[in-house]
Enzyme design. Structure first.
Site, PDB file in Angstrom:
ATOM      1  N   GLY A   1      47.442  60.487  99.516  1.00 17.04           N
ATOM      2  CA  GLY A   1      48.822  60.529  99.011  1.00 17.04           C
ATOM      3  C   GLY A   1      49.829  60.099 100.056  1.00 17.04           C
TER       4      GLY A   1
ATOM      5  N   THR B   1      52.044  56.526 101.489  1.00 20.19           N
ATOM      6  CA  THR B   1      52.861  55.557 100.753  1.00 20.19           C
ATOM      7  C   THR B   1      51.996  54.795  99.758  1.00 20.19           C
ATOM      8  OG1 THR B   1      54.102  55.305 102.797  1.00 20.19           O
ATOM      9  CG2 THR B   1      54.602  53.747 101.041  1.00 20.19           C
TER      10      THR B   1
ATOM     11  N   SER C   1      45.709  65.751 100.949  1.00 20.13           N
ATOM     12  CA  SER C   1      45.568  66.967 101.726  1.00 20.13           C
ATOM     13  C   SER C   1      46.758  67.134 102.657  1.00 20.13           C
ATOM     14  CB  SER C   1      44.270  66.885 102.544  1.00 20.13           C
ATOM     15  OG  SER C   1      44.292  67.855 103.549  1.00 20.13           O
TER      16      SER C   1
ATOM     17  N   ILE D   1      45.984  67.083 106.384  1.00 26.04           N
ATOM     18  CA  ILE D   1      45.729  65.827 107.114  1.00 26.04           C
ATOM     19  C   ILE D   1      47.010  65.035 107.363  1.00 26.04           C
ATOM     20  CG2 ILE D   1      44.503  63.605 106.977  1.00 26.04           C
ATOM     21  CD1 ILE D   1      42.274  65.123 105.548  1.00 26.04           C
TER      22      ILE D   1
ATOM     23  N   GLU E   1      58.728  51.889 107.531  1.00 26.00           N
ATOM     24  CA  GLU E   1      60.142  52.061 107.192  1.00 26.00           C
ATOM     25  C   GLU E   1      60.854  50.758 106.883  1.00 26.00           C
ATOM     26  OE1 GLU E   1      61.548  54.303 110.606  1.00 26.00           O
ATOM     27  OE2 GLU E   1      61.170  56.114 109.444  1.00 26.00           O
TER      28      GLU E   1
ATOM     29  N   LYS F   1      68.304  45.458 104.575  1.00 28.05           N
ATOM     30  CA  LYS F   1      67.698  44.638 105.627  1.00 28.05           C
ATOM     31  C   LYS F   1      67.815  43.167 105.233  1.00 28.05           C
ATOM     32  CE  LYS F   1      63.214  43.568 107.667  1.00 28.05           C
ATOM     33  NZ  LYS F   1      61.792  43.905 107.768  1.00 28.05           N
TER      34      LYS F   1
ATOM     35  N   GLU G   1      56.172  42.000 111.064  1.00 27.57           N
ATOM     36  CA  GLU G   1      56.905  41.340 109.973  1.00 27.57           C
ATOM     37  C   GLU G   1      56.964  42.258 108.741  1.00 27.57           C
ATOM     38  OE1 GLU G   1      58.702  38.655 109.462  1.00 27.57           O
ATOM     39  OE2 GLU G   1      58.463  37.501 111.297  1.00 27.57           O
TER      40      GLU G   1
ATOM     41  N   THR H   1      54.888  43.913 106.779  1.00 26.86           N
ATOM     42  CA  THR H   1      54.146  43.401 105.631  1.00 26.86           C
ATOM     43  C   THR H   1      53.191  44.414 104.978  1.00 26.86           C
ATOM     44  OG1 THR H   1      52.728  42.406 107.315  1.00 26.86           O
ATOM     45  CG2 THR H   1      54.224  40.943 106.150  1.00 26.86           C
TER      46      THR H   1
ATOM     47  N   ILE I   1      53.578  47.442 103.479  1.00 24.97           N
ATOM     48  CA  ILE I   1      53.944  47.989 102.169  1.00 24.97           C
ATOM     49  C   ILE I   1      53.886  46.870 101.127  1.00 24.97           C
ATOM     50  CG2 ILE I   1      55.908  48.940 100.861  1.00 24.97           C
ATOM     51  CD1 ILE I   1      56.422  50.732 103.363  1.00 24.97           C
TER      52      ILE I   1
HETATM   53  P1  FAD Z   1      48.287  57.241 105.180  1.00 23.60           P
HETATM   54  O1  FAD Z   1      49.745  57.269 105.294  1.00 23.60           O
HETATM   55  O2  FAD Z   1      47.458  57.432 106.374  1.00 23.60           O
HETATM   56  O3  FAD Z   1      47.870  58.192 104.026  1.00 23.60           O
HETATM   57  C1  FAD Z   1      46.530  58.621 103.873  1.00 23.60           C
HETATM   58  C2  FAD Z   1      46.464  59.721 102.856  1.00 23.60           C
HETATM   59  O4  FAD Z   1      45.103  60.076 102.664  1.00 23.60           O
HETATM   60  C3  FAD Z   1      47.194  60.999 103.235  1.00 23.60           C
HETATM   61  O5  FAD Z   1      47.837  61.552 102.116  1.00 23.60           O
HETATM   62  C4  FAD Z   1      46.067  61.930 103.665  1.00 23.60           C
HETATM   63  O6  FAD Z   1      46.385  63.283 103.486  1.00 23.60           O
HETATM   64  C5  FAD Z   1      44.975  61.476 102.711  1.00 23.60           C
HETATM   65  N1  FAD Z   1      43.633  61.819 103.205  1.00 23.60           N
HETATM   66  C6  FAD Z   1      42.962  61.270 104.238  1.00 23.60           C
HETATM   67  N2  FAD Z   1      41.751  61.877 104.384  1.00 23.60           N
HETATM   68  C7  FAD Z   1      41.680  62.806 103.402  1.00 23.60           C
HETATM   69  C8  FAD Z   1      40.711  63.767 103.029  1.00 23.60           C
HETATM   70  N3  FAD Z   1      39.569  63.932 103.697  1.00 23.60           N
HETATM   71  N4  FAD Z   1      40.985  64.570 101.984  1.00 23.60           N
HETATM   72  C9  FAD Z   1      42.146  64.454 101.281  1.00 23.60           C
HETATM   73  N5  FAD Z   1      43.094  63.566 101.592  1.00 23.60           N
HETATM   74  C10 FAD Z   1      42.870  62.770 102.646  1.00 23.60           C
HETATM   75  N6  FAD Z   1      54.453  49.231 106.920  1.00 23.60           N
HETATM   76  C11 FAD Z   1      55.546  48.574 106.510  1.00 23.60           C
HETATM   77  O7  FAD Z   1      55.533  47.991 105.418  1.00 23.60           O
HETATM   78  N7  FAD Z   1      56.668  48.548 107.280  1.00 23.60           N
HETATM   79  C12 FAD Z   1      56.720  49.118 108.498  1.00 23.60           C
HETATM   80  O8  FAD Z   1      57.766  49.092 109.148  1.00 23.60           O
HETATM   81  C13 FAD Z   1      55.554  49.761 108.980  1.00 23.60           C
HETATM   82  N8  FAD Z   1      55.524  50.315 110.202  1.00 23.60           N
HETATM   83  C14 FAD Z   1      54.353  50.857 110.656  1.00 23.60           C
HETATM   84  C15 FAD Z   1      54.262  51.303 111.968  1.00 23.60           C
HETATM   85  C16 FAD Z   1      53.054  51.804 112.459  1.00 23.60           C
HETATM   86  C17 FAD Z   1      52.947  52.232 113.875  1.00 23.60           C
HETATM   87  C18 FAD Z   1      51.933  51.899 111.602  1.00 23.60           C
HETATM   88  C19 FAD Z   1      50.629  52.453 112.111  1.00 23.60           C
HETATM   89  C20 FAD Z   1      52.026  51.476 110.307  1.00 23.60           C
HETATM   90  C21 FAD Z   1      53.220  50.937 109.827  1.00 23.60           C
HETATM   91  N9  FAD Z   1      53.311  50.446 108.542  1.00 23.60           N
HETATM   92  C22 FAD Z   1      54.434  49.802 108.130  1.00 23.60           C
HETATM   93  C23 FAD Z   1      52.205  50.623 107.626  1.00 23.60           C
HETATM   94  C24 FAD Z   1      52.508  51.766 106.688  1.00 23.60           C
HETATM   95  O9  FAD Z   1      52.818  52.930 107.408  1.00 23.60           O
HETATM   96  C25 FAD Z   1      51.312  52.010 105.788  1.00 23.60           C
HETATM   97  O10 FAD Z   1      50.883  50.811 105.233  1.00 23.60           O
HETATM   98  C26 FAD Z   1      51.685  52.920 104.693  1.00 23.60           C
HETATM   99  O11 FAD Z   1      52.229  54.099 105.218  1.00 23.60           O
HETATM  100  C27 FAD Z   1      50.507  53.220 103.844  1.00 23.60           C
HETATM  101  O12 FAD Z   1      49.671  54.106 104.480  1.00 23.60           O
HETATM  102  P2  FAD Z   1      48.524  54.732 103.617  1.00 23.60           P
HETATM  103  O13 FAD Z   1      49.140  55.457 102.474  1.00 23.60           O
HETATM  104  O14 FAD Z   1      47.534  53.693 103.309  1.00 23.60           O
HETATM  105  O15 FAD Z   1      47.809  55.739 104.616  1.00 23.60           O
END
Ligand code: FAD
Length: 504
Positions: free
Chosen positions: A14, A16, A40, A43, A50, A79, A343, A345, A347
């Site tokens: 859960g 982004t 969770s 986690i 952002e 932006k 850049e 990218t 999201i």
């Molecule tokens: P996460 O945010 O890691 O979410 C993972 C989810 O899985 C969480 O809810 C967690 O609780 C759940 N989970 C994991 N393991 C378990 C388990 N065992 N049981 C239950 N739940 C579990 N993107 C942009 O577009 N613009 C930006 O400016 C940008 N800046 C960034 C800067 C950094 C340093 C980083 C690292 C990334 C950045 N990103 C940016 C990327 C962006 O943050 C991610 O693409 C976006 O947040 C999506 O993350 P996600 O949901 O895939 O993973």
């Protein structure tokens, strides 16, 4: 063979990406589908995404989200592009603005005329002819409407927002449209002993969440696709050597600029993202060249305002999963791969993966051909974005710093090497299929970082020097006037979408 007979989709994670997926499925699938999201609180999420690019507006519009309400709920700001500081040379900067370079001019792109005008001393820097850059540097923003058929460009824009608040906003949206949230840590990914497909997720309390199709949004761990199905990782760190970030929010400062700042550092770069309630800051760096302590000290030393939290370190590896859809698991977000946020990218990649998932949603058994097409399109898309990001490193002008010196001479992926060679020789950028970055983006970064073509298109020779100068001067003056007529970014937000106090 995987089949969606019962139409049960389970989203693991859960962040982004999980909540964007849930919101889109909740919005577009009727009640014959059952969508469950498992996350969770133990986690947590990455939650530093952002900065975005303009296509995110299509995502929100597709969901029917009101822009002002969304901006207020996420402390959002506008932006117009990204200012790259110290990339083309230590004291040089340029803006990669969204939208057109120059204006439409018949057969050939504007930059060919600019190249000739520049060579004859008749034009200023390229950014003087990019409306987004002119308005951005002036700190102005407005929702610009143009009359139909106007040769002048609109003002394409994206958002900066608090990613945690965005996920919360989408969670409310998705739950309001039938998506069921299950809180719990996934401790086992169960597979059908006959087909090998994933059949259920076992949570820490012993309960099970069964499904037909699983969307892996579990972040870098890639719990389903990577760990359970063993899909390998294609490592891009030979080109993208940064592998760590430290992030910290700080108190906001005036003026509220309508662009992201990317400031090159000795072994990486810092970002600065202005939001309504604070500024997001981070330092992306290469751990082989710099310790986390030094990177943190550089980050904290460069803050505009008081730090509002302890710096948080995040490790990553640039690359992608070998496939994005394997058996009955589709990975979206960090679980599918990662390119550093230079850049903005990530999201966007989440958004396009969701559209692709909806495009390829099976009505019965999953066809191998569908899965292959899905994977081929996803790989093409992310590899072209990878190349665009590598360009910033490969064309750097920071002579004398070992990290950057090595990057200037590295072997490049073939499509990028070819693109640079063609641009250098002819000024031409050939956009392939529907790759994300278009001619104006490539041109701004190439020229901004010192790749100046040796020639321009012959049609650009057909104007007289006087006409060319008149055209350049008029265009630059009209963009300046356009920008001056806009309110300041802060005034526009105060009028259109003020966030008010933040309640946790
Ligand atoms: P996460 O945010 O890691 O979410 C993972 C989810 O899985 C969480 O809810 C967690 O609780 C759940 N989970 C994991 N393991 C378990 C388990 N065992 N049981 C239950 N739940 C579990 N993107 C942009 O577009 N613009 C930006 O400016 C940008 N800046 C960034 C800067 C950094 C340093 C980083 C690292 C990334 C950045 N990103 C940016 C990327 C962006 O943050 C991610 O693409 C976006 O947040 C999506 O993350 P996600 O949901 O895939 O993973």
């Amino acid at each position: 063979m995987a089949s969606l007979t019962h139409r049960r989709i389970v989203i693991a994670g859960g962040g982004t990406s999980g909540w964007m997926t849930a919101a889109a499925l909740g919005r577009f699938l009727d009640e014959s589908w059952q969508v469950t999201l498992v996350e969770s609180d133990e986690i947590g999420t990455i939650g530093v995404g952002e900065a975005t690019i303009p296509m995110v507006r299509n995502f929100n519009a597709g969901l029917g989200i009101d822009e002002a309400a969304f901006m207020a709920a996420t402390q959002g700001s506008y932006k117009l592009g990204i200012a790259f500081e110290g990339w083309g040379g230590f004291d040089e900067s340029y803006m990669h603005g969204f939208g057109l370079v120059g204006r439409g001019l018949g057969l050939i792109p504007f930059h060919h005329y600019w190249l000739r005008a520049r060579a004859e001393g008749l034009a200023g820097p390229l950014g003087d002819y990019v409306l987004n850059a002119v308005a951005g540097y002036a700190g102005r923003f407005a929702h610009v409407q143009r009359a139909e058929g106007s040769p002048l460009p609109p003002l394409p824009y994206a958002y900066h927002f608090d990613a945690t608040l965005y996920a919360r906003f989408l969670r409310q949206f998705a739950q309001g449209r039938g998506v069921v949230r299950r809180e719990g840590r996934i401790v086992e990914v169960r597979r059908d002993p006959h087909s090998g497909d994933v059949s259920a997720l076992t949570l820490a309390d012993g309960s099970e969440v069964a499904g037909d199709l699983f969307v892996d949004c579990s972040g870098f761990r890639s719990l389903l696709l990577g760990e359970a199905l063993g899909v390998g990782y294609v490592d891009w760190s030979e080109w993208l050597r940064c592998d760590r970030a430290v992030a910290v929010p700080c108190a906001k400062v005036d003026p509220l600029v309508p662009y992201t700042r990317s400031i090159a550092q000795r072994a990486g770069w810092r970002w600065r993202i202005p939001l309504q309630h604070r500024t997001g800051n981070g330092h992306v760096f290469c751990s082989a060249e710099m310790s986390e302590d030094e990177a943190t000290a550089i980050l904290l030393g460069g803050l505009d305002g008081e730090a509002l939290a302890d710096p948080r370190a995040i490790a990553f590896k640039a690359g992608r999963r070998e496939t994005f859809w394997e058996r009955n698991v589709v990975a979206i977000g960090l679980a599918s791969g990662f390119i550093e946020p230079l850049e903005s990218t990530s999201i966007h990649l989440v958004q396009t993966a969701i559209s692709r998932l909806l495009d390829f949603l099976p009505s019965g058994p999953v066809a191998d051909a569908d899965r292959d097409s899905f994977n081929r399109l996803a790989v093409f898309e992310i590899e072209r974005i990878r190349d665009f990001v590598i360009l910033h490193y490969a064309a750097n002008g920071r002579v004398g710093e070992p990290f950057w010196d090595r990057l200037r001479t590295m072997d490049l992926p073939e499509p990028l090497a070819q693109r640079i060679a063609v641009f250098r020789a002819t000024g031409r950028i050939v956009r392939e299929h529907d790759e994300l970055f278009d001619v104006p983006g490539w041109v701004q970064v190439m020229i901004g970082q010192g790749i100046v073509p040796e020639r321009w298109h012959p049609l650009a020779d057909q104007a007289s020097s006087a006409d060319l100068k008149g055209f350049m001067d008029t265009l630059a003056a009209s963009y300046l006037r356009d920008a001056e007529r806009m309110p300041t970014h802060a005034d526009h937000i105060a009028r259109f979408c003020p966030a008010g106090e933040l309640h946790a």
